[in-house]
Design a protein around this motif. Structure first.
Motif, PDB file in Angstrom:
ATOM      1  N   ALA A 180     -22.945 -36.145 -29.472  1.00 32.98           N
ATOM      2  CA  ALA A 180     -22.676 -34.701 -29.316  1.00 32.98           C
ATOM      3  C   ALA A 180     -21.292 -34.352 -29.861  1.00 32.98           C
ATOM      4  CB  ALA A 180     -22.809 -34.280 -27.862  1.00 32.98           C
ATOM      5  N   PRO A 181     -21.072 -34.575 -31.155  1.00 33.70           N
ATOM      6  CA  PRO A 181     -19.728 -34.449 -31.709  1.00 33.70           C
ATOM      7  C   PRO A 181     -19.252 -33.005 -31.845  1.00 33.70           C
ATOM      8  CG  PRO A 181     -21.278 -34.785 -33.484  1.00 33.70           C
ATOM      9  CD  PRO A 181     -22.065 -34.912 -32.190  1.00 33.70           C
ATOM     10  N   GLU A 182     -17.951 -32.856 -31.910  1.00 31.09           N
ATOM     11  CA  GLU A 182     -17.338 -31.557 -32.190  1.00 31.09           C
ATOM     12  C   GLU A 182     -17.740 -31.094 -33.592  1.00 31.09           C
ATOM     13  OE1 GLU A 182     -12.831 -29.607 -32.356  1.00 31.09           O
ATOM     14  OE2 GLU A 182     -13.109 -31.767 -32.560  1.00 31.09           O
ATOM     15  N   SER A 206     -15.526 -34.072 -26.668  1.00 28.76           N
ATOM     16  CA  SER A 206     -15.791 -35.063 -25.613  1.00 28.76           C
ATOM     17  C   SER A 206     -17.203 -34.954 -25.046  1.00 28.76           C
ATOM     18  CB  SER A 206     -14.756 -34.932 -24.486  1.00 28.76           C
ATOM     19  OG  SER A 206     -13.451 -35.069 -24.983  1.00 28.76           O
ATOM     20  N   ARG A 207     -18.182 -34.775 -25.926  1.00 29.00           N
ATOM     21  CA  ARG A 207     -19.601 -34.723 -25.594  1.00 29.00           C
ATOM     22  C   ARG A 207     -20.010 -33.462 -24.846  1.00 29.00           C
ATOM     23  NH1 ARG A 207     -22.370 -38.693 -22.778  1.00 29.00           N
ATOM     24  NH2 ARG A 207     -24.097 -38.383 -24.246  1.00 29.00           N
ATOM     25  N   THR A 208     -19.110 -32.488 -24.720  1.00 31.19           N
ATOM     26  CA  THR A 208     -19.474 -31.250 -24.018  1.00 31.19           C
ATOM     27  C   THR A 208     -20.349 -30.339 -24.876  1.00 31.19           C
ATOM     28  OG1 THR A 208     -17.411 -30.152 -24.682  1.00 31.19           O
ATOM     29  CG2 THR A 208     -17.410 -31.319 -22.570  1.00 31.19           C
ATOM     30  N   ALA A 209     -20.569 -30.690 -26.143  1.00 32.19           N
ATOM     31  CA  ALA A 209     -21.511 -29.916 -26.962  1.00 32.19           C
ATOM     32  C   ALA A 209     -22.933 -30.040 -26.423  1.00 32.19           C
ATOM     33  CB  ALA A 209     -21.459 -30.380 -28.414  1.00 32.19           C
ATOM     34  N   ARG A 210     -23.152 -30.946 -25.468  1.00 30.46           N
ATOM     35  CA  ARG A 210     -24.465 -31.037 -24.818  1.00 30.46           C
ATOM     36  C   ARG A 210     -24.771 -29.793 -24.008  1.00 30.46           C
ATOM     37  NH1 ARG A 210     -24.126 -34.610 -20.845  1.00 30.46           N
ATOM     38  NH2 ARG A 210     -21.861 -34.635 -20.964  1.00 30.46           N
ATOM     39  N   PHE A 211     -23.714 -29.070 -23.588  1.00 29.51           N
ATOM     40  CA  PHE A 211     -23.958 -27.920 -22.712  1.00 29.51           C
ATOM     41  C   PHE A 211     -23.060 -26.725 -23.004  1.00 29.51           C
ATOM     42  CE2 PHE A 211     -21.199 -30.999 -20.545  1.00 29.51           C
ATOM     43  CZ  PHE A 211     -20.051 -30.246 -20.361  1.00 29.51           C
ATOM     44  N   SER A 212     -22.234 -26.794 -24.028  1.00 25.01           N
ATOM     45  CA  SER A 212     -21.375 -25.654 -24.332  1.00 25.01           C
ATOM     46  C   SER A 212     -21.373 -25.363 -25.824  1.00 25.01           C
ATOM     47  CB  SER A 212     -19.950 -25.901 -23.820  1.00 25.01           C
ATOM     48  OG  SER A 212     -19.429 -27.112 -24.329  1.00 25.01           O
ATOM     49  N   SER A 213     -20.729 -24.271 -26.196  1.00 26.70           N
ATOM     50  CA  SER A 213     -20.857 -23.715 -27.542  1.00 26.70           C
ATOM     51  C   SER A 213     -19.494 -23.391 -28.146  1.00 26.70           C
ATOM     52  CB  SER A 213     -21.698 -22.433 -27.491  1.00 26.70           C
ATOM     53  OG  SER A 213     -22.931 -22.659 -26.842  1.00 26.70           O
ATOM     54  N   PRO A 214     -19.458 -23.095 -29.445  1.00 25.75           N
ATOM     55  CA  PRO A 214     -18.195 -22.689 -30.074  1.00 25.75           C
ATOM     56  C   PRO A 214     -17.661 -21.387 -29.484  1.00 25.75           C
ATOM     57  CG  PRO A 214     -19.845 -23.263 -31.733  1.00 25.75           C
ATOM     58  CD  PRO A 214     -20.560 -23.200 -30.423  1.00 25.75           C
ATOM     59  N   LEU A 215     -16.355 -21.197 -29.594  1.00 23.01           N
ATOM     60  CA  LEU A 215     -15.757 -19.913 -29.232  1.00 23.01           C
ATOM     61  C   LEU A 215     -16.360 -18.829 -30.124  1.00 23.01           C
ATOM     62  CD1 LEU A 215     -13.419 -18.695 -27.441  1.00 23.01           C
ATOM     63  CD2 LEU A 215     -12.018 -18.796 -29.507  1.00 23.01           C
ATOM     64  N   ALA A 218     -24.259 -30.514 -31.098  1.00 25.88           N
ATOM     65  CA  ALA A 218     -23.091 -30.599 -31.990  1.00 25.88           C
ATOM     66  C   ALA A 218     -22.363 -29.270 -31.924  1.00 25.88           C
ATOM     67  CB  ALA A 218     -23.502 -30.906 -33.430  1.00 25.88           C
ATOM     68  N   GLY A 219     -21.035 -29.325 -31.997  1.00 25.44           N
ATOM     69  CA  GLY A 219     -20.267 -28.083 -31.990  1.00 25.44           C
ATOM     70  C   GLY A 219     -20.513 -27.277 -33.246  1.00 25.44           C
ATOM     71  N   ALA A 220     -20.413 -27.924 -34.400  1.00 23.21           N
ATOM     72  CA  ALA A 220     -20.685 -27.286 -35.689  1.00 23.21           C
ATOM     73  C   ALA A 220     -21.330 -28.314 -36.602  1.00 23.21           C
ATOM     74  CB  ALA A 220     -19.406 -26.748 -36.312  1.00 23.21           C
ATOM     75  N   ILE A 221     -22.303 -27.856 -37.384  1.00 19.69           N
ATOM     76  CA  ILE A 221     -23.037 -28.740 -38.295  1.00 19.69           C
ATOM     77  C   ILE A 221     -22.705 -28.332 -39.729  1.00 19.69           C
ATOM     78  CG2 ILE A 221     -25.303 -29.597 -38.983  1.00 19.69           C
ATOM     79  CD1 ILE A 221     -26.326 -28.688 -36.214  1.00 19.69           C
ATOM     80  N   PHE A 222     -22.155 -29.260 -40.484  1.00 21.65           N
ATOM     81  CA  PHE A 222     -21.758 -29.018 -41.871  1.00 21.65           C
ATOM     82  C   PHE A 222     -22.807 -29.683 -42.760  1.00 21.65           C
ATOM     83  CE2 PHE A 222     -18.189 -28.880 -39.094  1.00 21.65           C
ATOM     84  CZ  PHE A 222     -17.366 -27.877 -39.574  1.00 21.65           C
ATOM     85  N   MET A 223     -23.522 -28.880 -43.529  1.00 20.99           N
ATOM     86  CA  MET A 223     -24.697 -29.373 -44.226  1.00 20.99           C
ATOM     87  C   MET A 223     -24.456 -29.543 -45.722  1.00 20.99           C
ATOM     88  SD  MET A 223     -27.736 -27.332 -42.235  1.00 20.99           S
ATOM     89  CE  MET A 223     -27.194 -25.722 -42.776  1.00 20.99           C
ATOM     90  N   GLY A 224     -24.687 -30.760 -46.216  1.00 19.48           N
ATOM     91  CA  GLY A 224     -24.598 -31.021 -47.642  1.00 19.48           C
ATOM     92  C   GLY A 224     -23.261 -31.593 -48.068  1.00 19.48           C
ATOM     93  N   ARG A 225     -23.271 -32.264 -49.221  1.00 17.68           N
ATOM     94  CA  ARG A 225     -22.090 -33.017 -49.650  1.00 17.68           C
ATOM     95  C   ARG A 225     -20.906 -32.135 -50.010  1.00 17.68           C
ATOM     96  NH1 ARG A 225     -25.700 -33.657 -54.072  1.00 17.68           N
ATOM     97  NH2 ARG A 225     -26.430 -35.596 -53.126  1.00 17.68           N
ATOM     98  N   TYR A 226     -21.133 -30.860 -50.323  1.00 16.94           N
ATOM     99  CA  TYR A 226     -20.020 -29.986 -50.700  1.00 16.94           C
ATOM    100  C   TYR A 226     -19.382 -29.284 -49.491  1.00 16.94           C
ATOM    101  CZ  TYR A 226     -21.275 -30.709 -55.550  1.00 16.94           C
ATOM    102  OH  TYR A 226     -21.518 -31.286 -56.769  1.00 16.94           O
ATOM    103  N   THR A 227     -19.946 -29.511 -48.315  1.00 14.81           N
ATOM    104  CA  THR A 227     -19.460 -28.813 -47.128  1.00 14.81           C
ATOM    105  C   THR A 227     -18.513 -29.711 -46.348  1.00 14.81           C
ATOM    106  OG1 THR A 227     -21.651 -27.782 -47.058  1.00 14.81           O
ATOM    107  CG2 THR A 227     -20.196 -27.376 -45.192  1.00 14.81           C
TER     108      THR A 227
END
Length: 430
Positions: free
Chosen positions: A325-327, A373-382, A346-355
């Motif tokens: 559950a990475p940042e 710290s694995r809190t992306a299991r239950f929380s979201s970005p600001l 995941a906090g944010a997902i960066f898709m593709g080699r140019y991202t």
């Protein structure tokens, strides 16, 4: 970096040991922060000035010495080279555009008996944003915290930023000007958090405090939560890269460096399905590290908490990612959208080699304040929604009171709350 393989029978325990981060509150830190917060609550400006002078090496005599006017923020912006001004404005515009799409709107509906139900959305009245000012300057933090508050319609946005030895950073002040900060003070640490939470003679109490900081800032935010709202208590920065071998090894190596350079306890992990590719990235890292100004920090981070993981396939890599559950998660693979559908945490997902993750840090648009710290299991970005409140709307019609009243009466009597029941019964026509 540690070398792990999912083929090992001890893989999960080895991974969990690597992910473990001591989040227990340090008693000494908590004691110091408690004393500071209590002192600022009691003595206000006087305590804030004393702590600022002691910890930041300044010589302020009044809050006026620690206050930044709008004209000073504007002057800082105008002192910057044109290309830096343009970069700040571009980043702010993209962040604003993204966060406008998050804005919640009020709604209501009327059911069959004429009862109106709905939700009213209102912005917070006043927020405080904490901007770190120790190891580096963070204009991006100003934009990421202030812009969603501005979009939400918050009338007052108060920024606090420490200025060690009294040195003010023009690009941070300029970012405050661009992002619509309404007040700014050159204070930091637990004392700044306490001032925002409790208010002083000069600094008004806010409704919510957002923004990252050191262990003392985190402890202070925990302590004042309930008096004011907070965004989160952030841990060390993290990046997880899943690579299928199609991205140049140098690019992935630098992406890992980009988080490791934040702090000695930041975490950078690479998962790949080829040992040859993992070796290529390691070779690239060994070569590129020599040009890194923050080499010592990067090496400490990678040695202490970094890892390279060999997975059987990308399906397994995604399951490992969901456990971590990475940042920040980079899907440096072909057809990243396909694999993004498998990511639950995941906090944010960066898709593709140019991202590269760094684009998200500064100017892509989404917020870089993310769960760690694995809190992306239950929380979201600001987001904009963090600076808005929801109030339920209920307008019961006379007809609706007849049916709802009987239901409420039965349930209230079941809970032995007689006044509740009778309040509903008094509105019954029969």
């Amino acid at each position: 970096m540690k070398k792990l393989t999912t083929a090992s029978p001890n893989f999960r325990s080895e991974l969990d040991k690597l992910l473990a981060f001591e989040t227990a509150q340090n008693p000494e830190t908590e004691r110091i922060v408690a004393d500071i917060c209590d002192d600022v609550r009691r003595r206000g400006d006087a305590a804030l000035i004393e702590y600022t002078n002691r910890f930041d090496g300044t010589s302020a005599h009044s809050i006026a010495d620690l206050t930044l006017s709008q004209s000073e923020l504007k002057a800082a912006f105008e002192r910057l080279p044109e290309n830096i001004r343009t970069a700040l404005q571009t980043a702010a515009a993209r962040v604003e555009s993204y966060h406008r799409r998050q804005k919640l709107e009020s709604w209501s509906y009327t059911d069959e008996d004429g009862t109106l139900l709905g939700q009213q959305i209102t912005p917070l009245d006043r927020v405080g944003i904490y901007v770190p000012g120790g190891k580096a300057a963070y204009p991006s933090s100003v934009i990421m915290n202030a812009m969603p508050a501005h979009v939400a319609g918050v009338p007052e946005i108060i920024m606090v930023v420490p200025t060690p030895k009294g040195e003010r950073n023009d690009i941070v002040l300029a970012a405050a000007y661009v992002a619509g900060v309404t007040r700014a003070y050159t204070v930091g640490g637990a004392q700044a958090v306490a001032a925002l939470a409790y208010g002083t003679q000069s600094i008004p109490q806010v409704d919510k405090i957002t923004g990252p900081g050191n262990a003392y800032v985190a402890a202070a935010k925990r302590r004042v939560f309930g008096v004011v709202g907070i965004d989160m208590v952030a841990g060390p920065s993290e990046i997880l890269v899943i690579a299928d071998g199609s991205t140049p090894a140098d690019w992935v190596a630098m992406d890992l460096f980009s988080q490791a350079e934040h702090d000695e306890i930041a975490q950078a992990i690479l998962i790949a399905t080829s040992q040859t590719y993992l070796d290529d990235v390691q070779t690239a890292m060994n070569r590129l590290i020599n040009d890194m100004p923050r080499r010592a920090i990067i090496e400490a981070s990678l040695d202490g908490r970094g890892a390279m993981i060999l997975a059987r396939d990308l399906d397994e890599a995604c399951e490992i990612a969901n456990h971590i559950a990475p940042e920040h998660l980079e899907l440096s693979v072909e057809n990243p959208e396909r694999w993004a559908e498998k990511i639950r945490h995941a906090g944010a997902i960066f898709m593709g080699r140019y991202t590269s993750e760094s684009l998200g840090d500064y100017c892509a648009g989404p917020n870089h304040v993310l769960p760690t710290s694995r809190t992306a299991r239950f929380s979201s970005p600001l987001g904009t929604y963090d600076f808005q409140k929801r109030s339920s709307l209920i307008r019961v019609s006379e007809q609706g009171a007849q049916t709802l009243g009987k239901t409420a009466s039965l349930l209230a009597h079941g809970e032995r709350l007689t006044a509740h029941a009778r309040a509903a019964e008094m509105r019954l026509s029969d």
